[in-house]
Motif scaffolding. Structure first.
Motif, PDB file in Angstrom:
ATOM      1  N   UNK A 181       0.885  -1.250   0.165  1.00  0.00           N
ATOM      2  CA  UNK A 181       0.076   0.056  -0.041  1.00  0.00           C
ATOM      3  C   UNK A 181       0.688   1.220   0.101  1.00  0.00           C
ATOM      4  N   UNK A 182       0.621   2.124  -0.904  1.00  0.00           N
ATOM      5  CA  UNK A 182       1.292   3.311  -0.924  1.00  0.00           C
ATOM      6  C   UNK A 182       0.421   4.541  -0.738  1.00  0.00           C
ATOM      7  N   UNK A 183       0.327   5.425   0.163  1.00  0.00           N
ATOM      8  CA  UNK A 183      -0.795   6.373   0.128  1.00  0.00           C
ATOM      9  C   UNK A 183      -0.044   7.786   0.489  1.00  0.00           C
ATOM     10  N   UNK A 184      -0.120   8.698  -0.351  1.00  0.00           N
ATOM     11  CA  UNK A 184       0.559  10.108  -0.173  1.00  0.00           C
ATOM     12  C   UNK A 184      -0.503  11.158  -0.250  1.00  0.00           C
ATOM     13  N   UNK A 185      -0.298  11.949   0.460  1.00  0.00           N
ATOM     14  CA  UNK A 185      -0.951  13.193   0.753  1.00  0.00           C
ATOM     15  C   UNK A 185      -0.199  14.279  -0.197  1.00  0.00           C
ATOM     16  N   UNK A 276      -8.455  17.788   0.412  1.00  0.00           N
ATOM     17  CA  UNK A 276      -6.956  17.099   0.436  1.00  0.00           C
ATOM     18  C   UNK A 276      -6.781  16.148  -0.734  1.00  0.00           C
TER      19      UNK A 276
ATOM     20  N   UNK B 178      -4.105  13.342   7.338  1.00  0.00           N
ATOM     21  CA  UNK B 178      -3.696  13.059   6.070  1.00  0.00           C
ATOM     22  C   UNK B 178      -2.148  12.566   6.294  1.00  0.00           C
ATOM     23  N   UNK B 179      -2.130  11.297   6.490  1.00  0.00           N
ATOM     24  CA  UNK B 179      -0.898  10.762   6.737  1.00  0.00           C
ATOM     25  C   UNK B 179      -0.337   9.871   5.524  1.00  0.00           C
ATOM     26  N   UNK B 180       0.952   9.967   5.336  1.00  0.00           N
ATOM     27  CA  UNK B 180       1.521   9.224   4.001  1.00  0.00           C
ATOM     28  C   UNK B 180       1.942   7.879   4.629  1.00  0.00           C
ATOM     29  N   UNK B 181       1.515   6.875   3.962  1.00  0.00           N
ATOM     30  CA  UNK B 181       2.092   5.514   4.259  1.00  0.00           C
ATOM     31  C   UNK B 181       2.602   4.695   3.009  1.00  0.00           C
ATOM     32  N   UNK B 182       3.742   4.226   3.305  1.00  0.00           N
ATOM     33  CA  UNK B 182       4.160   3.071   2.191  1.00  0.00           C
ATOM     34  C   UNK B 182       4.394   1.847   2.889  1.00  0.00           C
ATOM     35  N   UNK B 183       3.865   1.117   2.338  1.00  0.00           N
ATOM     36  CA  UNK B 183       3.890  -0.573   2.876  1.00  0.00           C
ATOM     37  C   UNK B 183       4.112  -1.569   1.796  1.00  0.00           C
ATOM     38  N   UNK B 184       5.153  -2.054   1.863  1.00  0.00           N
ATOM     39  CA  UNK B 184       5.634  -2.961   0.769  1.00  0.00           C
ATOM     40  C   UNK B 184       6.397  -4.309   1.248  1.00  0.00           C
TER      41      UNK B 184
END
Lengths: 444, 444
Positions: A181-185, A276, B178-184
């Motif tokens: 999962x990649x979530x970027x604001x 956002x 509004x958090x960024x998250x990168x999970x791989x």
């Protein structure tokens, strides 16, 4: 026995997919948290307008919808780029007249889609139903009816998550699995501001264009509406929204011509919320033959390439093709869909991020404008053999990654031609324009 | 009034941090889901051993712990690289004798840390307490006592999440923001396999080394233990673990010398679970002055650079320094901590991903071995002026991003020197080795 598919989310992607699925003989139940959009007052469903381009149009045409939709759109033939010193040079979108975008209100699109889908045999909509649980093994969902609070559980052959960037179907489908999962604001947010029609009902500025006020610290984009108004979107670094106490002073300094177009600026700035912008990439897009994701639920992008909704609609076309190629095997169809589609939406994510930088930093640069002109000139001189990236993304259905690969090959050629060659090309464009202008004068 | 900090997670980072915080006069309560590791049987807490290097050692020395720990470690002076044709050339880790890694059992490290932390004034451990909720505004946590099922709520001046890659503190701290998250997840997983001591108690292979069996489709790494055993970790593409029904046949073909060292291979392969490897990057690392994250909770990396735990311990040093620089202002300290630290752990994430490729694909290549030798030769010839990247990461406390930037400058010099220069360097290394060998013979 008729197979049944549960679609969660009645946005453009979920609704369009239900049309495709019905055509393949599935029974389709669409569950949506919000009320029926056709019953809402105009104001409640107010939302930004969207730019329909080739991929979205192709998908909507596939199910026979564009005939109904065309009258609801406004053509955008290019960008009007508002410069700080005044003036707004017009940059056409493509080398050909057909290469234009079409502005449509989200509300118009979605109500047209729901009307159409509901008329298909086997499709039922269930508004006001909020997902509370997913049993991925059973392809079953538990929902709460928002009005009564009653809970229901339904199951089908598969569940499709079309429930947006913060998809609950995705979260529950991937729970405990090794999901990426990649979530970027984006550090920038947005606020909607209106450019109303003039008192006499005419448009205050050129209507058939996407208007852009570029800038490194603030940026405005505006789409036209059928009532001769435009919907502007002001983009700013998120923390700036609160710092600005006098938006009119900001506009006076940075966007004086926009200030003239926005009589309600101060009121709207104070009242409208800050939105956002999120980018989402994820894997996997499906769980065996039981659950799959489409649209923002599996790939949300920043809006700067205008491809978010178009790519979501194109997902439906790709998934439909995979269902056709694997009749009776949903698992194989879902796997093929992810394999075929994800490399392209990953590229779109990159392109959308880059286009933010272009809009913000480079749009005013004379070199950039010259490069755009050279690109279009080459496209005219070498029709079908030289296609600018923007044209491939917006005006063709060439898969995104293929478009990028081809643009890189073209860039390499331009680079080899060198800066001198580029200057010659630009000179050619200017000379050509002068020639055409003279011919036009003669022709009169 | 004494300020109170709640630490969630009693792994190496949470426990070390409690020592630092106690020294700064905080009252510290550490909550951990699992039972007290000191009360567990050896087998229950069995887990891979860890490679302590400069950053971890520096942090543990800071709180006076290395004296107790040194006797529990085994020196690893370099890599023993097992080649397919037999033979295992030894590659020293650094140009100097001090540049070595130290293998330690996770169990030994954590019990030593807990003993030490518990002896500090103001530190209390609460094992068997599982977090069920976080109130980020109040810096309060709700916990369930695993044994009794009773719920308690405690609050402090701040909560520190040291609860690992799947941190519940992180999820709850960032909820709705509004958090960024990168999970791989890496496509490869792992399984632990033992190289026991020989029947006479001696080691079956060179003990003071990290053993590597490189390979593009399978990879083994083994760390030494004090009892003359080694703990091997077999890495494979995840789906392969189930496909392999006869691991001895695989080893016979691919790793014949490892098969000889692993008498329990078939049994352990059948019984040991498959572990998954996850990389996590996220932002923000803190919520105002109320909550902050350390270690895997804010940056989990693949294990291939051996820096996961070392970087988590180094986080404590950096956070402690920030607390010292902003006395009485936790919010400023947390913000400074993220600002100073995150750019470096982001680089570590990159490096750890690259090192997987190196271990898998390049370690057997003669060119790679020559390059490593050239790097070490340059380090000897230009002491303090030429430092290989691996040396900076593993044997110094140069921040990761600074190490990478310097390595890139060095690489550029090597590239300018060209392939010819590299060949000359390699020739020099070989000639030098021959010269030393002759000298050594003469010296006898």
């Amino acid at each position: 026995m008729t197979r049944r598919i549960l679609v969660v989310g009645a946005g453009p992607a979920g609704t369009l997919l239900s049309c495709y699925l019905a055509r393949r003989g599935f029974q389709v139940d669409v569950y949506e948290r919000r009320p029926d959009p056709r019953l809402l007052d105009e104001d409640e469903s107010r939302s930004i307008n969207l730019g329909l381009s080739a991929r979205g149009i192709r998908a909507l045409e596939d199910v026979g919808l564009m005939g109904t939709l065309w009258p609801l759109t406004v053509a955008m033939r290019g960008r009007a780029i508002h410069l700080p010193g005044g003036g707004a040079p017009f940059q056409p979108y493509g080398a050909h007249d057909g290469e234009i975008l079409h502005s449509v209100l989200r509300r118009d699109l979605i109500t047209t889609l729901v009307d159409h889908a509901e008329a298909q045999a086997g499709v039922s909509f269930h508004f006001g139903h909020r997902l509370v649980d997913l049993d991925r093994e059973a392809a079953a969902v538990r929902l709460v009816q928002e009005e009564t609070g009653a809970e229901i559980t339904v199951s089908g052959d598969a569940v499709i998550g079309a429930d947006g960037a913060f998809s609950q179907v995705r979260t529950r489908m991937q729970h405990g699995l090794t999901a990426d999962n990649h979530q970027e604001f984006l550090e920038w947010g947005y606020k909607e501001l209106t450019i109303p029609a003039a008192d006499d009902g005419s448009a205050r500025t050129r209507l058939e264009a996407l208007h852009v006020w570029p800038g490194e610290d603030a940026l405005i984009v505006a789409h036209p509406n059928r009532d001769n108004s435009l919907t502007g979107t002001l983009f700013l670094p998120v923390e700036r929204f609160d710092e600005i106490t006098d938006p009119e002073a900001l506009f006076e300094e940075r966007f004086p011509d926009a200030l003239e177009l926005m009589p309600y600026l101060a009121k709207e700035y104070a009242e409208h919320p800050v939105g956002h912008l999120v980018s989402i990439r994820t894997s996997h897009w499906h769980y065996r033959d039981r659950v799959a994701l489409i649209g923002d639920a599996c790939h949300a992008v920043y809006p700067f390439y205008g491809q978010g909704m178009n790519s979501a609609l194109e997902d439906c076309t790709v998934l439909d093709r995979c269902l056709g190629e694997h009749p009776g095997d949903l698992g194989a169809a879902f796997a093929a869909y992810q394999r075929l589609r994800k490399p392209h939406t990953d590229v779109l994510d990159e392109l959308s991020k880059q286009n933010f930088v272009e809009l913000r930093d480079r749009l005013r640069s004379p070199l950039h404008l010259a490069r755009k002109k050279a690109d279009l000139l080459l496209a005219r001189l070498l029709p079908g053999r030289w296609v600018p990236l923007y044209t491939m993304v917006s005006h063709t259905t060439t898969p995104y990654a293929d478009a990028l690969a081809r643009a890189r090959r073209q860039d390499a050629i331009l680079r080899r031609a060198g800066a001198g060659g580029l200057a010659a090309l630009v000179a050619g464009v200017v000379a050509g324009a002068a020639l055409r202008a003279r011919r036009n004068r003669k022709g009169r």
